[in-house]
Design an enzyme around this catalytic site. Structure first.
Site, PDB file in Angstrom:
ATOM      1  N   LYS A  48       0.838  -1.206   0.000  1.00 24.55           N
ATOM      2  CA  LYS A  48       0.000   0.000   0.000  1.00 24.55           C
ATOM      3  C   LYS A  48       0.872   1.255   0.000  1.00 24.55           C
ATOM      4  O   LYS A  48       0.673   2.166  -0.809  1.00 24.55           O
ATOM      5  CB  LYS A  48      -0.912  -0.019   1.224  1.00 24.55           C
ATOM      6  N   ARG A 118      -3.375   2.816   8.821  1.00 22.06           N
ATOM      7  CA  ARG A 118      -3.644   1.498   8.209  1.00 22.06           C
ATOM      8  C   ARG A 118      -2.387   0.675   8.100  1.00 22.06           C
ATOM      9  O   ARG A 118      -1.294   1.214   7.931  1.00 22.06           O
ATOM     10  CB  ARG A 118      -4.167   1.671   6.776  1.00 22.06           C
ATOM     11  N   GLY A 127      -7.888  -8.111   5.160  1.00 22.93           N
ATOM     12  CA  GLY A 127      -8.691  -8.238   6.372  1.00 22.93           C
ATOM     13  C   GLY A 127      -7.957  -8.828   7.561  1.00 22.93           C
ATOM     14  O   GLY A 127      -8.549  -9.060   8.608  1.00 22.93           O
ATOM     15  N   MET A 129      -5.203  -7.548   9.137  1.00 19.97           N
ATOM     16  CA  MET A 129      -4.634  -6.593  10.086  1.00 19.97           C
ATOM     17  C   MET A 129      -5.547  -5.380  10.241  1.00 19.97           C
ATOM     18  O   MET A 129      -6.597  -5.317   9.633  1.00 19.97           O
ATOM     19  CB  MET A 129      -3.242  -6.223   9.644  1.00 19.97           C
ATOM     20  N   ARG A 385      -3.735  -1.274  -6.428  1.00 16.40           N
ATOM     21  CA  ARG A 385      -2.927  -2.503  -6.318  1.00 16.40           C
ATOM     22  C   ARG A 385      -3.323  -3.414  -7.468  1.00 16.40           C
ATOM     23  O   ARG A 385      -4.397  -3.236  -8.069  1.00 16.40           O
ATOM     24  CB  ARG A 385      -3.143  -3.189  -4.976  1.00 16.40           C
ATOM     25  N   HIS A 503      -5.117 -45.418  -6.416  1.00 15.93           N
ATOM     26  CA  HIS A 503      -5.787 -45.874  -7.637  1.00 15.93           C
ATOM     27  C   HIS A 503      -6.851 -44.875  -8.086  1.00 15.93           C
ATOM     28  O   HIS A 503      -6.900 -44.470  -9.249  1.00 15.93           O
ATOM     29  CB  HIS A 503      -6.402 -47.259  -7.381  1.00 15.93           C
ATOM     30  N   SER A 813      12.685 -42.961 -18.424  1.00 14.39           N
ATOM     31  CA  SER A 813      11.511 -42.216 -17.997  1.00 14.39           C
ATOM     32  C   SER A 813      11.419 -42.341 -16.479  1.00 14.39           C
ATOM     33  O   SER A 813      11.303 -43.448 -15.950  1.00 14.39           O
ATOM     34  CB  SER A 813      10.253 -42.778 -18.658  1.00 14.39           C
ATOM     35  N   ASN A 817       6.442 -41.493  -9.114  1.00 17.37           N
ATOM     36  CA  ASN A 817       5.552 -41.979  -8.045  1.00 17.37           C
ATOM     37  C   ASN A 817       6.310 -43.004  -7.213  1.00 17.37           C
ATOM     38  O   ASN A 817       6.404 -42.907  -5.990  1.00 17.37           O
ATOM     39  CB  ASN A 817       4.305 -42.645  -8.625  1.00 17.37           C
ATOM     40  N   CYS A 880       7.299 -39.629 -16.131  1.00 17.36           N
ATOM     41  CA  CYS A 880       5.907 -40.006 -16.363  1.00 17.36           C
ATOM     42  C   CYS A 880       5.137 -40.242 -15.074  1.00 17.36           C
ATOM     43  O   CYS A 880       4.015 -40.712 -15.101  1.00 17.36           O
ATOM     44  CB  CYS A 880       5.823 -41.231 -17.270  1.00 17.36           C
ATOM     45  N   TYR A 900      11.325 -34.376 -21.724  1.00 14.40           N
ATOM     46  CA  TYR A 900       9.860 -34.321 -21.811  1.00 14.40           C
ATOM     47  C   TYR A 900       9.209 -34.677 -20.483  1.00 14.40           C
ATOM     48  O   TYR A 900       9.817 -35.332 -19.642  1.00 14.40           O
ATOM     49  CB  TYR A 900       9.342 -35.250 -22.908  1.00 14.40           C
TER      50      TYR A 900
HETATM   51  C1  PEP Z   1       5.653 -44.092 -11.398  1.00 12.21           C
HETATM   52  O1  PEP Z   1       5.982 -44.903 -10.546  1.00 12.21           O
HETATM   53  O2  PEP Z   1       5.909 -42.884 -11.336  1.00 12.21           O
HETATM   54  C2  PEP Z   1       4.893 -44.523 -12.575  1.00 12.21           C
HETATM   55  C3  PEP Z   1       4.620 -43.703 -13.555  1.00 12.21           C
HETATM   56  O3  PEP Z   1       4.424 -45.785 -12.561  1.00 12.21           O
HETATM   57  P1  PEP Z   1       3.138 -46.253 -11.733  1.00 12.21           P
HETATM   58  O4  PEP Z   1       2.499 -45.073 -11.166  1.00 12.21           O
HETATM   59  O5  PEP Z   1       2.290 -46.989 -12.694  1.00 12.21           O
HETATM   60  O6  PEP Z   1       3.776 -47.131 -10.719  1.00 12.21           O
END
Ligand code: PEP
Ligand code: MG
Length: 922
Positions: A48, A118, A127, A129, A385, A503, A813, A817, A880, A900
């Protein structure tokens, strides 16, 4: 944190430069065309304060005042809540300048100056302070102001507002008093005000007469004395310093502390305090007040848009006590067309305001949210602002501003948050309705968008209800591949358990379906067909609404806004611009021709992960899969696999066709075999009849497949090695499909991917097998297909030995996960039970299954990239895991030499956009 350090240093420099002469400079004056500060000094002056200075610098009429720096706040807390000695004289000198410009004196009985006090932090904390207005009204100054304005009612109204705000903010909150519910001083005074209105039959505050207000102020002071055992201060300086102190105190107030925690604003930033000459929009019919946006924040339309109220103070517009009027005729709607606009009532003022907002937008090169007041026919700007906006508006504004040459196309791309695109890609819950809705539970936002439906508790019911035209939401403790048909039929999926890579989350995201997982407050009893939560029960058939973007479950039906990105020309244009800057490729995770086509339409440049196991669940083949699993001999398994082969081949043909000309990465079977068998006795019994095998035999098989840690057991390449016939069948199906299409002149680029490799020998073995089968099939078809063989990198050992693995691999790749699961030792299926606790308590900043843990998992990835590329300079490397669609993780990939990212179809636009931003930022 790194940027914070930099900013603090710069703030310190600002102070140093300005204070060579008189010790540290703690007070920055602004007014009458001259300001000590400027827009770039946000860290020191708060948002401000910096913008008030900037407006003054560009000759916009701003009531004069001064800003006490954030540095004072920091010192105040470091020095046991004491101000630096230089503050007082500097503030007094600045106040004298304000008095001079206004021709009024603070505390003067004849012609008193009033000020507002202010807060103003670096980043806006709406809101959170405190503010005190009308500071300087005392028994001595009141008569003078009445004489000067000739408006006693206005003066006493200003006084009662001062008393209400000051007693609440300064005398109660800042003193650390925490009254019981309903006993706060503010409530007591409000009740007194309401009492006077009720006794006199008044509807609105504006009905109160001067005498009512005068009496009310006396009553207020008596209540304060009675409650807080202190007199309301009648000394202007005491009021001023009380107000300043209260703003600093409010930085450590409960609300501000928890807001900072959520927004990750560091405590050491501190707040600035702005003391500014009051201007009044409530002195009569030639006065007014309003808030406006330089463009429509809901649609992005380039039309000056705002609301105003004649004869009112700013808080009246915001508080919603009176319905504000549209600022101009263009902003009138069906509901407001009968109300007079500022354009009609004060055309000259409107023209001036219009020119100012144009100037501000041009100067700041972004949509501004402004506050203004008209006092006795004179326009004053109180704030500007950068205005908040929704996704749709952000996109339109960015594109139109670039077309107007206000910004360049790169800036336009950076203006829109990747998450904001989400709003366009999914139907969403109407935000106005959501505000009023009854929340049932919170969970993880696994699949974005909004959905409404009737509760069902199993997949078969979901399918059956949907078939008869019902909208349903499938509610489960957790889902398994067995539920897929019901998940597909449902509008949305809600689970009580599971995390972001459970899942339910994976499947829903893949379909772009709304989904909330891990809503742990829900007790789902699928047998009784009811959910109980906090003592309430929701039964089958009852309506609920999900906001999957936020992870909120609501009672009943809330209106939804449909998604239609293709009809949005601004969105299409912005995506095109983004692609010009992007270097990272974006592929998709898709297992069906339909998903592949959807993703291609969203701009996917191929398939980065086709999970073949999803194909095994088709109703036409699951029997053959189970036959294979149940068979104890190689011969028996081969027989069953031969039945599966044609199905797989047809699947691959469909996917290759949908992705003709683009690479398709197909992963060989990954999950443990028990996932393909049912688990309950009831289901096993029905399967035994179906398959002509005894129940006992099935039960025994199920038992033999049981593993204590299936995620670390017989899965991934281990499965493909131990049951090499499965790998052989899959490679054959891929290559037959590829050869057939190549023969038909369809361009196919298969990439065969081996999962869960930990040791190079595993890969070497399956690579050899793959090449052998591929050779045979190509010879059979008499065609050559340019296929490659690569691996997923999803185990720490694979990262560390990447120099060995690269020898056997055409591409990598990252399966982030599993890599997150194994680097952290954190079960992806169970973490939902305790991760929220970690995040709420600040142990982890976020869910590492959503946003890549760059320090831990990311470090392993860097090692793998470096060691792999040492062996193969041009090794193609992608990712992936679910992180492939998360903007921050995409940026990490861009910055770490990854070629990628691959993500579910509906996240492809977000990944493209995040990749463009990463390139622009770098
Ligand atoms: C992973 O493990 O990141 C992956 C893409 O394979 P999944 O999730 O099928 O185990
Ligand atoms: Mg994996």
């Amino acid at each position: 944190m790194a940027t914070m350090g930099k900013k603090t240093k710069k703030g310190a420099r600002d102070v140093k430069a300005a204070t060579k002469a008189r010790g540290p400079k703690y007070v920055y004056f602004f007014g009458a065309g001259k300001a000590d500060g400027k827009a770039e000094m946000k860290n020191l002056l708060g948002g401000k304060g910096a913008n008030l200075a900037e407006m003054v610098n560009i000759n916009i009429p701003v009531p004069p005042g001064f800003t006490i720096t954030t540095e004072v706040c920091t010192r105040y807390y470091k020095n046991n809540r004491k101000y630096p000695a230089e503050l007082k004289p500097q503030a007094e000198a600045a106040l004298a300048k304000v008095e001079k410009i206004m021709g009024r004196k603070f505390g003067d009985p004849e012609n008193p100056l009033l000020v507002s006090v202010r807060s103003g932090a670096r980043s806006s904390m709406p809101g959170m302070m405190e503010t005190v207005l009308n500071v300087g009204l005392t028994s001595k100054t009141i008569p003078g102001l009445i004489k000067k304005t000739g408006n006693g009612r206005f003066v006493y109204d200003a006084y009662r507002r001062l008393i209400m705000m000051y007693s609440d903010v300064v005398m109660e909150k800042a003193s650390g008093i925490e009254p019981a519910e309903g006993h706060a001083i503010r409530h007591k005074l409000e009740r007194a005000l309401e009492g006077v209105k009720k006794d006199n039959g008044y509807k609105s505050d504006t009905d109160l007469t001067v005498d009512d207000l005068k009496k009310l102020c006396d009553t207020f002071r008596a209540i304060i004395k009675d409650t807080l055992h202190k007199n309301f201060p009648d000394d202007p300086m005491e009021q001023l310093w009380g107000g300043i102190g209260a703003v600093f105190q409010s930085w450590m107030g409960k609300r501000a502390v928890s807001y900072r925690k959520i927004e990750k604003i560091p405590e050491e930033w501190g707040t600035a305090v702005n003391v500014q000459s009051m201007v009044f929009g409530n002195t009569g019919d030639t006065s007014a007040t309003g808030v406006a946006f330089t463009r429509n924040p809901a649609t992005g339309e380039n039309i000056f848009f705002g609301e105003w109220l004649p004869n009112a103070q700013g808080e009246d517009v915001v508080a919603g006590i009176r319905t504000p009027n549209p600022v101009n005729n263009a902003g009138k709607t069906e509901d407001t067309k009968h109300l007079s606009s500022l354009e009609e009532v004060m055309p000259k003022i409107y023209r001036e305001l219009f020119a100012i907002q144009k100037k501000l937008e041009k100067h700041y090169k972004d949509m501004q949210d402004i506050e203004f007041t008209v006092e006795d026919g004179r326009l004053w700007m109180l704030q500007t602002r950068v205005g908040k906006r929704n996704g749709q508006a952000a996109i339109r504004m960015a594109v139109e501003m670039a077309r107007q040459k206000l910004i360049d196309s790169g800036t336009a791309v950076l203006r829109v948050k990747p998450e904001q695109l989400d709003e366009l890609l999914h139907p969403s819950v109407d935000p106005a309705a959501e505000k009023k809705a009854v929340e049932i539970a919170k969970g993880l936002p696994a699949g974005p968008g909004g959905a409404e439906g009737r509760i069902v508790f199993n997949a078969d019911d979901a399918e059956a209800w949907a078939r008869r035209g019902e909208k349903v939401i499938l509610v489960r403790n957790e889902t398994s591949p067995e539920d897929v048909h019901g998940m597909h039929a449902a509008q949305a999926i809600l689970t009580a358990k599971g995390g972001m890579t459970s899942h339910a989350a994976l499947v829903a995201r893949g379909w772009g379906k709304c989904c909330i997982v891990g809503a742990s407050a829900l007790n789902v009893d699928a047998n009784k067909k009811e959910i109980s939560v906090h003592g309430k029960v929701y039964r089958e058939g009852e309506w609920i609404t999900l906001n999957g973007t936020k992870g909120r479950v609501y009672e009943g039906r809330l209106p939804l806004k449909p998604a239609d990105p293709d009809s949005n020309a601004w969105y299409k244009e912005l995506m095109k611009w983004g692609d010009r800057f992007r270097t990272l490729k974006v592929m998709t995770n898709a297992d069906t021709p339909n998903d592949a086509a959807v993703a291609r339409n969203f701009g996917a440049q191929g398939i980065g992960l086709c999970r073949t196991e999803h194909m095994f669940f088709g109703p036409d083949r699951i029997k053959a899969v189970r036959e294979m699993i149940l068979s104890d001999t190689l011969e028996g398994r081969k027989k069953a696999l031969a039945k599966l082969l044609p199905f797989q081949k047809v699947d691959f043909i469909g996917i290759f066709k949908a992705m003709a000309g683009l690479p398709v990465t197909i992963r060989l079977l990954d999950p443990p075999l028990h996932e393909f068998l049912p688990h309950t006795d009831e289901e096993l019994r029905s399967l035994s009849v179906d398959m002509g095998v005894s129940f006992e035999q099935l039960k025994a098989k199920n038992k033999s497949l049981h593993e204590a840690n299936p995620m670390l057991g017989l899965r991934g390449c281990r499965l493909g090695i131990v049951y090499s016939e499965i790998s052989e069948m899959q490679v054959r199906a891929i290559m037959e499909a590829a050869c057939e299409l190549t023969r038909d002149k369809v361009k196919v680029i298969p990439e065969i991917m081996i999962p869960l490799v930990g040791h190079v020998n595993e890969l070497a073995l399956l690579r050899k097998l793959t090449n052998a089968v591929a050779d045979i099939v190509q010879k059979e078809y008499k065609v050559k297909v340019p296929y490659t063989v690569g691996t997923m990198i999803e185990l720490p050992r694979a990262c560390i030995t990447s120099d060995e693995i690269a020898v056997q691999s055409d591409f990598y790749s990252f399966g982030t996960n599993d890599l997150t699961q194994t680097v952290y030792g954190l079960s992806r299926d169970d973490a939902g039970g305790f991760l929220p606790y970690y995040i709420e308590n600040g142990i982890l900043k976020g869910d590492p299954f959503i946003t890549l843990d760059q320090d831990g998992v990311g470090a392993f990835m860097r090692i793998a990239v470096e060691k792999g590329r040492k062996i193969k300079k041009d090794l193609k490397i992608g990712i992936c895991g679910e992180h492939g669609g998360d903007p921050k993780s995409v940026e990490f990939c861009h910055n770490n030499g990854i070629d990628y990212v691959s993500c579910s179809p509906f996240r492809v636009p977000i990944a493209r956009f995040a990749a463009a931003q990463a390139a622009l930022k770098k």
